[in-house]
Design a protein around this motif. Structure first.
Motif, PDB file in Angstrom:
ATOM      1  N   ASP A 103      -2.112  -4.366  -9.086  1.00  0.00           N
ATOM      2  CA  ASP A 103      -2.492  -3.387 -10.108  1.00  0.00           C
ATOM      3  C   ASP A 103      -1.272  -3.098 -10.986  1.00  0.00           C
ATOM      4  O   ASP A 103      -0.398  -2.316 -10.609  1.00  0.00           O
ATOM      5  CB  ASP A 103      -2.995  -2.106  -9.446  1.00  0.00           C
ATOM      6  CG  ASP A 103      -3.598  -1.115 -10.443  1.00  0.00           C
ATOM      7  OD1 ASP A 103      -3.075  -1.012 -11.563  1.00  0.00           O
ATOM      8  OD2 ASP A 103      -4.582  -0.442 -10.078  1.00  0.00           O
ATOM      9  N   GLN A 104      -1.218  -3.720 -12.165  1.00  0.00           N
ATOM     10  CA  GLN A 104      -0.049  -3.607 -13.024  1.00  0.00           C
ATOM     11  C   GLN A 104       0.180  -2.179 -13.500  1.00  0.00           C
ATOM     12  O   GLN A 104       1.323  -1.715 -13.614  1.00  0.00           O
ATOM     13  CB  GLN A 104      -0.192  -4.532 -14.239  1.00  0.00           C
ATOM     14  CG  GLN A 104       1.071  -4.655 -15.076  1.00  0.00           C
ATOM     15  CD  GLN A 104       2.196  -5.363 -14.346  1.00  0.00           C
ATOM     16  OE1 GLN A 104       2.056  -6.509 -13.940  1.00  0.00           O
ATOM     17  NE2 GLN A 104       3.325  -4.682 -14.172  1.00  0.00           N
ATOM     18  N   ALA A 105      -0.895  -1.442 -13.790  1.00  0.00           N
ATOM     19  CA  ALA A 105      -0.766  -0.064 -14.270  1.00  0.00           C
ATOM     20  C   ALA A 105      -0.098   0.820 -13.223  1.00  0.00           C
ATOM     21  O   ALA A 105       0.792   1.617 -13.538  1.00  0.00           O
ATOM     22  CB  ALA A 105      -2.128   0.493 -14.651  1.00  0.00           C
ATOM     23  N   LYS A 106      -0.515   0.679 -11.962  1.00  0.00           N
ATOM     24  CA  LYS A 106       0.105   1.468 -10.897  1.00  0.00           C
ATOM     25  C   LYS A 106       1.555   1.054 -10.691  1.00  0.00           C
ATOM     26  O   LYS A 106       2.423   1.900 -10.449  1.00  0.00           O
ATOM     27  CB  LYS A 106      -0.680   1.296  -9.590  1.00  0.00           C
ATOM     28  CG  LYS A 106      -1.987   2.066  -9.530  1.00  0.00           C
ATOM     29  CD  LYS A 106      -2.599   1.977  -8.139  1.00  0.00           C
ATOM     30  CE  LYS A 106      -3.861   2.810  -8.037  1.00  0.00           C
ATOM     31  NZ  LYS A 106      -4.447   2.753  -6.661  1.00  0.00           N
ATOM     32  N   GLY A 120       0.798  -1.224   0.000  1.00  0.00           N
ATOM     33  CA  GLY A 120       0.000   0.000   0.000  1.00  0.00           C
ATOM     34  C   GLY A 120       0.829   1.271   0.000  1.00  0.00           C
ATOM     35  O   GLY A 120       2.007   1.267   0.358  1.00  0.00           O
ATOM     36  N   GLN A 121       0.175   2.365  -0.442  1.00  0.00           N
ATOM     37  CA  GLN A 121       0.833   3.674  -0.419  1.00  0.00           C
ATOM     38  C   GLN A 121      -0.202   4.771  -0.160  1.00  0.00           C
ATOM     39  O   GLN A 121      -0.189   5.815  -0.775  1.00  0.00           O
ATOM     40  CB  GLN A 121       1.585   3.935  -1.726  1.00  0.00           C
ATOM     41  CG  GLN A 121       2.626   5.041  -1.604  1.00  0.00           C
ATOM     42  CD  GLN A 121       3.471   5.179  -2.857  1.00  0.00           C
ATOM     43  OE1 GLN A 121       3.130   4.680  -3.921  1.00  0.00           O
ATOM     44  NE2 GLN A 121       4.591   5.866  -2.729  1.00  0.00           N
ATOM     45  N   GLU A 122      -1.084   4.488   0.798  1.00  0.00           N
ATOM     46  CA  GLU A 122      -2.122   5.455   1.134  1.00  0.00           C
ATOM     47  C   GLU A 122      -1.571   6.486   2.119  1.00  0.00           C
ATOM     48  O   GLU A 122      -0.685   6.185   2.913  1.00  0.00           O
ATOM     49  CB  GLU A 122      -3.325   4.749   1.759  1.00  0.00           C
ATOM     50  CG  GLU A 122      -4.019   3.735   0.864  1.00  0.00           C
ATOM     51  CD  GLU A 122      -3.311   2.389   0.848  1.00  0.00           C
ATOM     52  OE1 GLU A 122      -3.591   1.586  -0.063  1.00  0.00           O
ATOM     53  OE2 GLU A 122      -2.454   2.153   1.731  1.00  0.00           O
ATOM     54  N   PHE A 134       7.954  -6.244  -6.606  1.00  0.00           N
ATOM     55  CA  PHE A 134       7.901  -5.315  -5.474  1.00  0.00           C
ATOM     56  C   PHE A 134       6.723  -4.343  -5.585  1.00  0.00           C
ATOM     57  O   PHE A 134       5.860  -4.283  -4.698  1.00  0.00           O
ATOM     58  CB  PHE A 134       9.214  -4.539  -5.346  1.00  0.00           C
ATOM     59  CG  PHE A 134       9.227  -3.574  -4.191  1.00  0.00           C
ATOM     60  CD1 PHE A 134       9.558  -4.009  -2.918  1.00  0.00           C
ATOM     61  CD2 PHE A 134       8.879  -2.247  -4.367  1.00  0.00           C
ATOM     62  CE1 PHE A 134       9.553  -3.127  -1.831  1.00  0.00           C
ATOM     63  CE2 PHE A 134       8.872  -1.354  -3.293  1.00  0.00           C
ATOM     64  CZ  PHE A 134       9.211  -1.797  -2.030  1.00  0.00           C
ATOM     65  N   SER A 135       6.680  -3.568  -6.658  1.00  0.00           N
ATOM     66  CA  SER A 135       5.596  -2.588  -6.792  1.00  0.00           C
ATOM     67  C   SER A 135       4.260  -3.250  -7.078  1.00  0.00           C
ATOM     68  O   SER A 135       3.205  -2.752  -6.675  1.00  0.00           O
ATOM     69  CB  SER A 135       5.942  -1.581  -7.898  1.00  0.00           C
ATOM     70  OG  SER A 135       6.993  -0.736  -7.483  1.00  0.00           O
ATOM     71  N   LEU A 136       4.286  -4.386  -7.761  1.00  0.00           N
ATOM     72  CA  LEU A 136       3.040  -5.105  -8.035  1.00  0.00           C
ATOM     73  C   LEU A 136       2.395  -5.559  -6.731  1.00  0.00           C
ATOM     74  O   LEU A 136       1.176  -5.469  -6.552  1.00  0.00           O
ATOM     75  CB  LEU A 136       3.323  -6.298  -8.939  1.00  0.00           C
ATOM     76  CG  LEU A 136       2.113  -6.950  -9.623  1.00  0.00           C
ATOM     77  CD1 LEU A 136       1.413  -5.958 -10.551  1.00  0.00           C
ATOM     78  CD2 LEU A 136       2.545  -8.184 -10.403  1.00  0.00           C
TER      79      LEU A 136
END
Length: 269
Positions: free
Chosen positions: A213-216, A108-110, A205-207
């Motif tokens: 969410d591949q786009a993010k 997450g990155q909220e 990592f980012s996935l």
């Protein structure tokens, strides 16, 4: 064995002489952990691959086994489970020359106002408590072998950034653990090192951070000409581990040239 697997080392040059020395890598099923395992095997270490996903470990062990003369073994272990860490300690036994504490990750990155605290608990469970348990469990084996511990933290511990409160907090806690441990065992023959990577483009990592969410995930690296890759950090870890035994690399901060700080990244186009 898969006929398409390499039969020679993928790395240039002759391997250093670390025959008979054992290295254990957590989070070895992908990314930096897998890349580090390959590098260490090339150096001659007997590598113990540790992660939750057994099928990934088996595939990596088979790949390394095609070109490495040193033994490679696997131990399926969820480092957030105390009983599994105890079993890992038993499996390792006495005498471990290198521990690479790589398992962890971001979820997450909220912003704090919208934080998912279950995600925070997940991050602290792996990056902090899991890493601490593994270190505590294997410290006697490392001391017996005059070993080295390399912690893979993050530039998230260097400075906070928007949406990073949970991950920055977890990695800052891990960094504090590294510093405290180095002070506590300065009279023992164990080196305590830290590598702090910046933007590293790996498959998962980012996935994972953005819940699939591949786009993010792709947007994190958009326009960055040359982000780091897993092998860049594996190369650093291997360099740190193979310094003369009286040399301790306290902390190595590694970023791509395009990233001047967590919040300052040059993007083309």
């Amino acid at each position: 064995m898969n006929d398409q697997l390499p039969t020679t080392s993928p790395f240039d040059g002759e391997p250093a002489e670390h025959r008979g020395q054992r290295a254990l890598v957590t989070g070895a099923s992908s990314g930096i952990g897998a890349a580090t395992a390959r590098r260490l095997a090339h150096e001659g270490y007997e590598v113990v691959l540790v992660a939750r996903r057994r099928e990934r470990l088996v595939a990596l062990a088979e790949e390394i086994g095609e070109w490495s003369k040193a033994p490679v073994s696997i131990e399926q272990c969820d480092i957030t489970d105390p009983e599994q860490v105890t079993s890992l300690r038993t499996a390792v036994g006495g005498g471990l020359h290198l521990l690479v504490n790589n398992a962890g990750g971001a979820v997450g990155q909220e912003p704090l106002a919208e934080a998912d605290f279950e995600a925070w608990e997940t991050m602290f469970a792996s990056n902090v408590f899991g890493t601490a348990r593994v270190t505590q469990a294997l410290l006697p084996a490392l001391e017996a072998a005059h070993g080295t511990i390399v912690f893979v933290t993050s530039t998230a511990a260097e400075a906070p950034y928007e949406g990073g409160a949970g991950y920055c907090g977890a990695k800052s806690a891990e960094r504090a653990m590294v510093g405290s441990l180095r002070l506590e065992i300065v009279d023992r023959p164990v080196r305590v090192c830290e590598v702090s990577p910046g933007m590293v483009h790996t498959e998962e990592f980012s996935l994972t951070r953005f819940h699939g969410d591949q786009a993010k995930a792709d947007a994190v690296y958009a326009g960055v000409a040359e982000p780091l890759v897993a092998d860049d950090i594996a190369d650093c870890i291997t360099w740190m581990a193979t310094r003369p035994t009286h040399v301790n690399i306290d902390r190595l901060v590694v970023r791509p040239r395009a990233q001047a700080a967590n919040h300052k990244v040059h993007r083309e186009g």
